[in-house]
Design a protein around this motif. Structure first.
Motif, short mmCIF file in Angstrom:
data_model
loop_
_atom_site.label_atom_id
_atom_site.label_comp_id
_atom_site.label_asym_id
_atom_site.label_seq_id
_atom_site.Cartn_x
_atom_site.Cartn_y
_atom_site.Cartn_z
N SER A 252 -42.83 -7.76 -20.39
CA SER A 252 -43.63 -8.49 -21.38
C SER A 252 -43.13 -9.92 -21.53
CB SER A 252 -43.58 -7.79 -22.74
OG SER A 252 -44.25 -6.57 -22.70
N ASP B 63 -40.33 -4.38 -22.55
CA ASP B 63 -39.80 -5.61 -23.12
C ASP B 63 -39.56 -6.71 -22.08
OD1 ASP B 63 -39.79 -4.55 -25.70
OD2 ASP B 63 -37.79 -3.68 -25.41
N TRP C 47 -47.55 -2.58 -22.72
CA TRP C 47 -47.14 -1.24 -23.09
C TRP C 47 -47.49 -0.28 -21.96
CZ3 TRP C 47 -45.16 0.12 -28.01
CH2 TRP C 47 -45.07 -0.94 -28.91
N ARG D 73 -43.01 0.01 -25.07
CA ARG D 73 -43.19 -1.40 -24.77
C ARG D 73 -42.26 -1.78 -23.63
NH1 ARG D 73 -41.63 -6.72 -25.81
NH2 ARG D 73 -43.43 -8.10 -26.05
N ASP E 158 -47.93 -8.90 -24.26
CA ASP E 158 -47.42 -7.71 -24.94
C ASP E 158 -47.85 -6.50 -24.11
OD1 ASP E 158 -46.18 -6.22 -26.92
OD2 ASP E 158 -47.97 -6.15 -28.18
N MET F 137 -45.90 -4.72 -36.30
CA MET F 137 -46.35 -4.28 -34.99
C MET F 137 -47.51 -3.30 -35.17
SD MET F 137 -44.18 -2.57 -31.87
CE MET F 137 -43.44 -1.31 -32.84
#
Length: 72
Positions: free
Chosen positions: A30, A27, A38, A25, A36, A1
């Motif tokens: 996403s 999750d 954040w 993040r 992805d 990552m």
């Protein structure tokens, strides 16, 4: 990552907030969006009104100082 903060580290910044805030993040979002994603948690700065305005000022002041301004 990889570290998502590497993108902003190339810009000059003045330290106005006492502590760095975490980057988390998202999750479930996403996964749902297929990206992805954040989020910088500036709501954890300790300031009662949040830190997003102060964080923005860090970059504005950092950019101004990087230009080596001369006094009037």
């Amino acid at each position: 990552m990889h570290d998502p903060l590497h993108l902003v580290s190339k810009f000059p910044q003045a330290a106005l907030l006492p502590n760095p805030t975490p980057v988390e993040r998202l999750d479930r979002l996403s996964d749902k969006l297929g990206i992805d994603l954040w989020m910088k948690r500036d709501d954890l700065t300790g300031l009662s009104f949040g830190g997003n305005k102060t964080r923005q000022l860090e970059f504005y002041i950092g950019a101004a100082l990087a230009q080596k301004p001369t006094p009037f």
